[in-house]
Design a protein around this motif. Structure first.
Motif, PDB file in Angstrom:
ATOM      1  N   ASP A 194      34.766 -13.815  -5.537  1.00 23.74           N
ATOM      2  CA  ASP A 194      34.485 -14.547  -6.773  1.00 23.74           C
ATOM      3  C   ASP A 194      33.618 -15.782  -6.558  1.00 23.74           C
ATOM      4  O   ASP A 194      33.525 -16.626  -7.451  1.00 23.74           O
ATOM      5  CB  ASP A 194      35.809 -14.974  -7.424  1.00 23.74           C
ATOM      6  CG  ASP A 194      36.673 -13.778  -7.806  1.00 23.74           C
ATOM      7  OD1 ASP A 194      36.099 -12.763  -8.235  1.00 23.74           O
ATOM      8  OD2 ASP A 194      37.912 -13.860  -7.653  1.00 23.74           O
ATOM      9  N   LEU A 195      32.982 -15.900  -5.406  1.00 24.29           N
ATOM     10  CA  LEU A 195      32.151 -17.063  -5.134  1.00 24.29           C
ATOM     11  C   LEU A 195      30.782 -16.939  -5.785  1.00 24.29           C
ATOM     12  O   LEU A 195      30.222 -15.843  -5.899  1.00 24.29           O
ATOM     13  CB  LEU A 195      31.994 -17.269  -3.628  1.00 24.29           C
ATOM     14  CG  LEU A 195      33.271 -17.564  -2.829  1.00 24.29           C
ATOM     15  CD1 LEU A 195      32.922 -17.816  -1.368  1.00 24.29           C
ATOM     16  CD2 LEU A 195      34.014 -18.755  -3.407  1.00 24.29           C
ATOM     17  N   HIS A 196      30.237 -18.095  -6.193  1.00 29.45           N
ATOM     18  CA  HIS A 196      28.889 -18.099  -6.769  1.00 29.45           C
ATOM     19  C   HIS A 196      27.827 -17.950  -5.693  1.00 29.45           C
ATOM     20  O   HIS A 196      26.825 -17.253  -5.867  1.00 29.45           O
ATOM     21  CB  HIS A 196      28.670 -19.415  -7.540  1.00 29.45           C
ATOM     22  CG  HIS A 196      27.292 -19.579  -8.110  1.00 29.45           C
ATOM     23  ND1 HIS A 196      26.276 -20.218  -7.423  1.00 29.45           N
ATOM     24  CD2 HIS A 196      26.755 -19.164  -9.285  1.00 29.45           C
ATOM     25  CE1 HIS A 196      25.176 -20.201  -8.145  1.00 29.45           C
ATOM     26  NE2 HIS A 196      25.440 -19.577  -9.292  1.00 29.45           N
ATOM     27  N   THR A 197      28.044 -18.613  -4.546  1.00 24.65           N
ATOM     28  CA  THR A 197      27.122 -18.525  -3.412  1.00 24.65           C
ATOM     29  C   THR A 197      27.892 -17.950  -2.228  1.00 24.65           C
ATOM     30  O   THR A 197      28.962 -18.461  -1.868  1.00 24.65           O
ATOM     31  CB  THR A 197      26.570 -19.916  -3.055  1.00 24.65           C
ATOM     32  OG1 THR A 197      25.927 -20.476  -4.207  1.00 24.65           O
ATOM     33  CG2 THR A 197      25.574 -19.812  -1.912  1.00 24.65           C
ATOM     34  N   ARG A 249      24.178 -12.098  -6.151  1.00 19.45           N
ATOM     35  CA  ARG A 249      24.673 -13.442  -5.835  1.00 19.45           C
ATOM     36  C   ARG A 249      23.596 -14.232  -5.092  1.00 19.45           C
ATOM     37  O   ARG A 249      22.698 -13.656  -4.455  1.00 19.45           O
ATOM     38  CB  ARG A 249      25.914 -13.375  -4.942  1.00 19.45           C
ATOM     39  CG  ARG A 249      27.118 -12.720  -5.544  1.00 19.45           C
ATOM     40  CD  ARG A 249      27.826 -13.606  -6.550  1.00 19.45           C
ATOM     41  NE  ARG A 249      29.122 -13.067  -6.881  1.00 19.45           N
ATOM     42  CZ  ARG A 249      29.345 -12.091  -7.751  1.00 19.45           C
ATOM     43  NH1 ARG A 249      28.305 -11.538  -8.387  1.00 19.45           N
ATOM     44  NH2 ARG A 249      30.575 -11.665  -7.998  1.00 19.45           N
ATOM     45  N   ARG A 296      18.213 -14.325  -5.197  1.00 19.94           N
ATOM     46  CA  ARG A 296      19.487 -13.627  -5.296  1.00 19.94           C
ATOM     47  C   ARG A 296      19.376 -12.249  -4.648  1.00 19.94           C
ATOM     48  O   ARG A 296      18.315 -11.613  -4.684  1.00 19.94           O
ATOM     49  CB  ARG A 296      19.887 -13.477  -6.777  1.00 19.94           C
ATOM     50  CG  ARG A 296      20.190 -14.804  -7.433  1.00 19.94           C
ATOM     51  CD  ARG A 296      20.114 -14.691  -8.954  1.00 19.94           C
ATOM     52  NE  ARG A 296      21.100 -13.746  -9.479  1.00 19.94           N
ATOM     53  CZ  ARG A 296      22.340 -14.078  -9.837  1.00 19.94           C
ATOM     54  NH1 ARG A 296      22.733 -15.343  -9.712  1.00 19.94           N
ATOM     55  NH2 ARG A 296      23.171 -13.177 -10.317  1.00 19.94           N
ATOM     56  N   GLN A 302      35.276 -13.951  -0.487  1.00 19.18           N
ATOM     57  CA  GLN A 302      33.989 -14.249  -1.114  1.00 19.18           C
ATOM     58  C   GLN A 302      33.764 -13.473  -2.408  1.00 19.18           C
ATOM     59  O   GLN A 302      32.686 -13.558  -2.993  1.00 19.18           O
ATOM     60  CB  GLN A 302      32.840 -13.945  -0.143  1.00 19.18           C
ATOM     61  CG  GLN A 302      32.891 -14.728   1.148  1.00 19.18           C
ATOM     62  CD  GLN A 302      31.589 -14.654   1.908  1.00 19.18           C
ATOM     63  OE1 GLN A 302      30.534 -15.026   1.397  1.00 19.18           O
ATOM     64  NE2 GLN A 302      31.638 -14.140   3.137  1.00 19.18           N
TER      65      GLN A 302
END
Length: 550
Positions: A80-83, A122, A130, A78
């Motif tokens: 580099d994940l946006h969500t 995030r 966020r 997780q």
């Protein structure tokens, strides 16, 4: 049991997994953890009336920093994940690591200061705003892996299915309990409860103990599905004309040759004997004999061909066109066009990656067992064979339909050899060789058996013209598997003394339509100028059946 006493130790710069960094005393104390000094105790398991000596290290105590590192390593995907999920937020880390939320923030400040952990903002699934999250840096990944290797050897207590109390390494606990537990979960349960019990409902459903078969590995077992030459068969009698036809085909331009005939008429025997006596030009080819079974699939046959070419993880062949990737994942269809393009390019072998033998000689036996996808694969292989100057022999009980009749008559792409019974002259020579010419006439033998090789072999072995094994073979391979309508047509023909026109024959049995394709393609019913007729071997067997009924 005597109470446990612990003492805090100052961080030592020579720690095996944390480098010395100034002004980070808080994290050093957390990572070093409290060392437990415990006297040796004896635990008695009343179920088995046995004693187990528990020494120092049997009690688990994992430092907070180690817990956090293991947890973030479990969720490294997780980064580099946006969500993200809430597992890498303060709340998720608090629950997984059994740490009070304010202490999570305090420990994270120390870890961020040392460059082990990085933080960011995030979107979190299920949340409207966020939130702050933490993830491992490259240094943190190295330290987390080192901590995981060290903690995997931590001894934990497990109560087995039989109720025995066992002490095993933490890395083996999940398999012993047959539960889906990671290392951190095992250590946390062990630290707070002392022992992990088989079948604990909190560990989820018990996993099946079945072992994944070797076939899930690419190319595994493919070597057992084919041979590098046809099988050794019985001595062949006659078939001189068919041998010359095979020689003519191999020296010609047709890439494909089909050999058809009813069961047991000697198709495989003919090809195997010709292969052993015809060595010119074959020694420079990759020979593959594949007996098709009713359960064979197009993907299985393709896998065996790739294995014969030398492709696979254990071979040194350069797969320049990534041919192995053509094999689809389980449950997905085979891309025939992609297979045709890449297999052709591989066999042409412009880079010389395969070696001297880059031409295939495929001998596919009993292709009538293949399904529709298998027949489509034969059409693909036909194009590949032609483009790569290779050869393929197809053996079948019925006439294959993966090519057009024009490929035989006008285009010169396919050669056909239809096997019938042995001629009267061949039968006479065979009977003389076994010393029965004074007892049995070749004419009578031909009338009774139709020159079927299997019947003559049984005559040679047992001295009976209509041996029970011969009758049983015809029944099991032909008569008993026929549909009722087809059997009725053949029984009507067996009573006749001459060929009957199809219109007259169909009206006599009440059949509407053209002659059944299944009978004509398999050579059981033959269309002559005067009408329809039977294969002599089958006619002999059906006459015995009709005489018994009459």
């Amino acid at each position: 049991m005597q109470g446990l006493h612990s003492e805090h130790r100052q961080f030592q710069p020579a720690s095996p997994y944390i480098p010395h960094i100034s002004n980070t005393e808080g994290v050093h104390e957390s990572i070093e953890s409290n060392r437990v000094q415990q006297k040796v105790e004896r635990t008695i398991d009343c179920r088995v009336n046995s004693c187990k000596l528990m020494g120092e290290g049997a009690r688990v105590n994992v430092a907070v920093a180690d817990r956090i590192l293991l947890h973030l390593l479990n969720h490294i995907s997780q980064t580099d994940l946006h969500t993200v999920t809430n597992e890498i937020t303060r709340r998720g880390i608090s629950v997984a690591c059994a740490v009070h939320p304010p202490n999570v923030s305090r420990s994270m400040r120390d870890l961020v200061a040392t460059g082990v952990v990085a933080q960011g903002m995030r979107l979190v699934r299920g949340e409207n705003r966020r939130q702050k999250i933490w993830y491992l840096t490259s240094l943190g990944v190295e330290m987390a892996v080192s901590a995981k290797e060290r903690l995997s050897d931590t001894p934990v207590l497990v109560r087995s299915r039989n109720g025995d109390l066992l002490e095993i390494p933490a890395s083996e606990a999940s398999d012993r309990l047959r539960a889906d537990l990671n290392l951190l979960s095992v250590l946390m349960h062990s630290q707070h409860e002392g022992a992990l019990s088989y079948g604990d409902i909190r560990f989820g459903p018990i996993k099946s103990k079945t072992i994944e078969p070797g076939s899930v590995r690419m190319m595994a077992g493919a070597h057992s599905t084919y041979h590098t030459e046809p099988p050794k068969t019985r001595e062949i009698h006659g078939r001189d004309e068919e041998r010359r036809s095979l020689d003519l085909w191999f020296s010609g331009t047709e890439g494909i040759c089909t050999v058809t005939g009813i069961a047991g008429c000697g198709k495989t025997t003919l090809v195997a004997d010709w292969f052993r006596t015809h060595n010119s030009g074959i020694e420079d080819m990759l020979v593959m004999y594949y007996p098709c079974q009713p359960w064979d699939t197009a993907i299985g046959l393709t896998t065996s061909i790739f294995h014969r070419l030398g492709l696979g993880p254990k071979n040194n062949i350069d797969d320049s066109y990534d041919l192995v990737s053509v094999l689809p994942p389980p449950g997905n269809p085979l891309d025939h066009d992609l297979l045709r393009r890449r297999l052709t390019a591989t066999l042409i072998d412009e880079d010389g990656s395969i070696g001297d033998k880059s031409k295939l000689f495929l001998i596919l036996d009993d292709v009538h067992n293949l399904d529709k996808e298998g027949v489509r694969l034969l059409g693909v292989l036909m194009q590949v064979i032609e483009a790569s100057d290779s050869r393929m022999i197809v053996i079948s009980r019925s006439s294959p339909d993966f090519y057009d009749r024009r490929d035989v008559m006008t285009r010169g792409r396919v050669a056909e050899i239809a096997l019938e019974g042995l001629s009267r002259n061949e039968l006479e020579m065979w009977v003389e060789s076994i010393g029965l010419s004074d007892k049995i006439s070749a004419e009578v033998l031909y009338e009774r058996t139709g020159g079927h090789p299997l019947a003559i072999e049984l005559l040679e072995l047992y001295g009976e013209m209509n041996h029970r094994d011969w009758i049983r073979f015809l029944d099991s391979e032909i008569v008993d598997v026929l549909p009722d309508e087809d059997r009725t047509i053949l029984l009507a023909l067996s009573r006749a003394k001459r060929p009957i026109p199809w219109k007259e024959l169909s009206e006599s049995v009440g059949y509407v339509g053209r002659p059944p394709k299944s009978l004509v393609s398999r050579g059981l019913m033959i269309e002559l100028e005067d009408g329809m007729w039977l294969h002599e071997a089958l006619r002999s067997r059906l006459k015995m059946h009709t005489e018994r009924l009459d």
